[in-house]
Design a protein around this motif. Sequence first.
Motif, PDB file in Angstrom:
ATOM      1  N   GLU A  24       5.928   4.237   1.555  1.00  0.00           N
ATOM      2  CA  GLU A  24       4.720   4.447   2.352  1.00  0.00           C
ATOM      3  C   GLU A  24       3.493   4.078   1.536  1.00  0.00           C
ATOM      4  OE1 GLU A  24       4.785   8.592   3.403  1.00  0.00           O
ATOM      5  OE2 GLU A  24       4.216   9.256   1.393  1.00  0.00           O
ATOM      6  N   LEU A  25       2.451   3.670   2.237  1.00  0.00           N
ATOM      7  CA  LEU A  25       1.149   3.455   1.605  1.00  0.00           C
ATOM      8  C   LEU A  25       0.402   4.771   1.670  1.00  0.00           C
ATOM      9  CD1 LEU A  25      -0.067   0.033   3.016  1.00  0.00           C
ATOM     10  CD2 LEU A  25       0.631   0.551   0.693  1.00  0.00           C
ATOM     11  N   ARG A  26      -0.190   5.126   0.551  1.00  0.00           N
ATOM     12  CA  ARG A  26      -0.907   6.392   0.481  1.00  0.00           C
ATOM     13  C   ARG A  26      -2.145   6.177  -0.379  1.00  0.00           C
ATOM     14  NH1 ARG A  26       2.342  11.044  -2.308  1.00  0.00           N
ATOM     15  NH2 ARG A  26       3.990  10.200  -1.009  1.00  0.00           N
ATOM     16  N   GLU A  27      -3.181   6.907  -0.108  1.00  0.00           N
ATOM     17  CA  GLU A  27      -4.397   6.850  -0.905  1.00  0.00           C
ATOM     18  C   GLU A  27      -4.199   7.700  -2.158  1.00  0.00           C
ATOM     19  OE1 GLU A  27      -8.179   5.300  -1.572  1.00  0.00           O
ATOM     20  OE2 GLU A  27      -6.877   4.887   0.136  1.00  0.00           O
ATOM     21  N   HIS A  28      -4.428   7.108  -3.311  1.00  0.00           N
ATOM     22  CA  HIS A  28      -4.355   7.834  -4.577  1.00  0.00           C
ATOM     23  C   HIS A  28      -5.784   8.193  -4.971  1.00  0.00           C
ATOM     24  CE1 HIS A  28      -3.820   8.615  -8.832  1.00  0.00           C
ATOM     25  NE2 HIS A  28      -2.518   8.691  -8.628  1.00  0.00           N
ATOM     26  N   PRO A  29      -6.039   9.426  -5.391  1.00  0.00           N
ATOM     27  CA  PRO A  29      -7.419   9.845  -5.664  1.00  0.00           C
ATOM     28  C   PRO A  29      -8.099   9.085  -6.801  1.00  0.00           C
ATOM     29  CG  PRO A  29      -5.851  11.532  -6.366  1.00  0.00           C
ATOM     30  CD  PRO A  29      -5.069  10.497  -5.618  1.00  0.00           C
ATOM     31  N   HIS A  30      -7.332   8.493  -7.718  1.00  0.00           N
ATOM     32  CA  HIS A  30      -7.920   7.779  -8.846  1.00  0.00           C
ATOM     33  C   HIS A  30      -7.731   6.270  -8.783  1.00  0.00           C
ATOM     34  CE1 HIS A  30      -8.602  11.619 -10.820  1.00  0.00           C
ATOM     35  NE2 HIS A  30      -7.366  11.939 -10.527  1.00  0.00           N
ATOM     36  N   ARG A  31      -6.740   5.804  -8.059  1.00  0.00           N
ATOM     37  CA  ARG A  31      -6.395   4.377  -8.076  1.00  0.00           C
ATOM     38  C   ARG A  31      -6.598   3.668  -6.745  1.00  0.00           C
ATOM     39  NH1 ARG A  31      -0.802   3.801 -11.380  1.00  0.00           N
ATOM     40  NH2 ARG A  31      -0.871   5.724 -12.520  1.00  0.00           N
ATOM     41  N   GLY A  32      -6.916   4.371  -5.700  1.00  0.00           N
ATOM     42  CA  GLY A  32      -7.005   3.742  -4.384  1.00  0.00           C
ATOM     43  C   GLY A  32      -5.629   3.706  -3.725  1.00  0.00           C
ATOM     44  N   ARG A  33      -5.469   2.800  -2.766  1.00  0.00           N
ATOM     45  CA  ARG A  33      -4.191   2.737  -2.051  1.00  0.00           C
ATOM     46  C   ARG A  33      -3.065   2.302  -2.966  1.00  0.00           C
ATOM     47  NH1 ARG A  33      -4.513  -0.372   3.492  1.00  0.00           N
ATOM     48  NH2 ARG A  33      -5.196  -2.026   2.120  1.00  0.00           N
ATOM     49  N   GLY A  34      -1.900   2.877  -2.736  1.00  0.00           N
ATOM     50  CA  GLY A  34      -0.733   2.531  -3.526  1.00  0.00           C
ATOM     51  C   GLY A  34       0.539   2.757  -2.742  1.00  0.00           C
ATOM     52  N   VAL A  35       1.659   2.336  -3.330  1.00  0.00           N
ATOM     53  CA  VAL A  35       2.974   2.458  -2.709  1.00  0.00           C
ATOM     54  C   VAL A  35       3.678   3.680  -3.316  1.00  0.00           C
ATOM     55  CG1 VAL A  35       5.190   1.330  -2.296  1.00  0.00           C
ATOM     56  CG2 VAL A  35       3.098  -0.055  -2.456  1.00  0.00           C
ATOM     57  N   PHE A  36       4.190   4.539  -2.455  1.00  0.00           N
ATOM     58  CA  PHE A  36       4.890   5.751  -2.869  1.00  0.00           C
ATOM     59  C   PHE A  36       6.242   5.799  -2.183  1.00  0.00           C
ATOM     60  CE2 PHE A  36       0.491   6.533  -3.593  1.00  0.00           C
ATOM     61  CZ  PHE A  36       0.407   7.410  -4.654  1.00  0.00           C
ATOM     62  N   THR A  37       7.161   6.553  -2.770  1.00  0.00           N
ATOM     63  CA  THR A  37       8.476   6.720  -2.158  1.00  0.00           C
ATOM     64  C   THR A  37       8.656   8.153  -1.679  1.00  0.00           C
ATOM     65  OG1 THR A  37      10.866   6.492  -2.415  1.00  0.00           O
ATOM     66  CG2 THR A  37       9.626   7.123  -4.395  1.00  0.00           C
ATOM     67  N   GLN A  38       9.298   8.291  -0.536  1.00  0.00           N
ATOM     68  CA  GLN A  38       9.610   9.607   0.013  1.00  0.00           C
ATOM     69  C   GLN A  38      10.995  10.077  -0.409  1.00  0.00           C
ATOM     70  OE1 GLN A  38       9.158   8.542   4.145  1.00  0.00           O
ATOM     71  NE2 GLN A  38       7.132   9.478   4.229  1.00  0.00           N
ATOM     72  N   GLN A  39      11.790   9.153  -0.994  1.00  0.00           N
ATOM     73  CA  GLN A  39      13.153   9.487  -1.424  1.00  0.00           C
ATOM     74  C   GLN A  39      13.376   8.935  -2.825  1.00  0.00           C
ATOM     75  OE1 GLN A  39      15.764   7.650   1.404  1.00  0.00           O
ATOM     76  NE2 GLN A  39      15.037   8.860   3.127  1.00  0.00           N
ATOM     77  N   ASP A  40      14.373   9.454  -3.508  1.00  0.00           N
ATOM     78  CA  ASP A  40      14.748   8.926  -4.812  1.00  0.00           C
ATOM     79  C   ASP A  40      15.229   7.481  -4.667  1.00  0.00           C
ATOM     80  OD1 ASP A  40      14.248  11.487  -5.722  1.00  0.00           O
ATOM     81  OD2 ASP A  40      16.344  11.961  -6.175  1.00  0.00           O
ATOM     82  N   ILE A  41      14.905   6.656  -5.653  1.00  0.00           N
ATOM     83  CA  ILE A  41      15.356   5.263  -5.701  1.00  0.00           C
ATOM     84  C   ILE A  41      16.073   5.068  -7.031  1.00  0.00           C
ATOM     85  CG2 ILE A  41      14.642   2.837  -5.738  1.00  0.00           C
ATOM     86  CD1 ILE A  41      12.113   3.675  -4.185  1.00  0.00           C
ATOM     87  N   LYS A  42      17.272   4.553  -6.987  1.00  0.00           N
ATOM     88  CA  LYS A  42      18.074   4.347  -8.202  1.00  0.00           C
ATOM     89  C   LYS A  42      17.601   3.121  -8.976  1.00  0.00           C
ATOM     90  CE  LYS A  42      21.275   7.536  -7.899  1.00  0.00           C
ATOM     91  NZ  LYS A  42      21.139   8.665  -8.775  1.00  0.00           N
TER      92      LYS A  42
END
Length: 169
Positions: A24-42
């Motif tokens: 998901e794209l999410r707003e990071h308070p220090h870096r602006g928009r970024g890519v985050f994961t909702q589940q673990d990735i191996k």
Amino acid sequence: MSQSTDASDQNDTTVRLPALGCLELREHPHRGRGVFTQQDIKQGTLIHISPVLVFDRNEYSTHGKHTRLDDYTYCWKSGSYALALGLGSMFNHEPFGKQNVGFVRDMDQSLIRYTALRDIFAGEELCICYGPNVWFDVVSQDEITESSGAVDTYQAQTEEEFLSGFDCM
């Protein structure tokens, strides 16, 4: 008349684009928009494939470098530059050795493949290393929060090998 979807009917330029439904794209308070994961990735998981738009050296120096595109391009072959489409332009920066996502430029197919360099845990931001010449003050995840205890044990190449890919010729 129905169209066949058999793989043997596809030409050599067909590229399957796997999709991880947990990003998901999410707003990071220090870096602006970024890519985050909702589940673990191996570690080793192919996270994303970005097609790119390639700008030749002249077109880029005349137009692209004078716009915000300059913040989102990758060095490409023969002195050209490429703009990653999709999530490829949304990964934020971590300094070399701290990034959890690596990338490989496939210049023949005009693609960039992004892969997990270590196990990435649900809620983490996915970050790549932009190289040695960033144009902003680096805010590393280590500076923002306490370490999650994750240890980056994967390093496919040396820093020198990695950084050599940022020389646009």
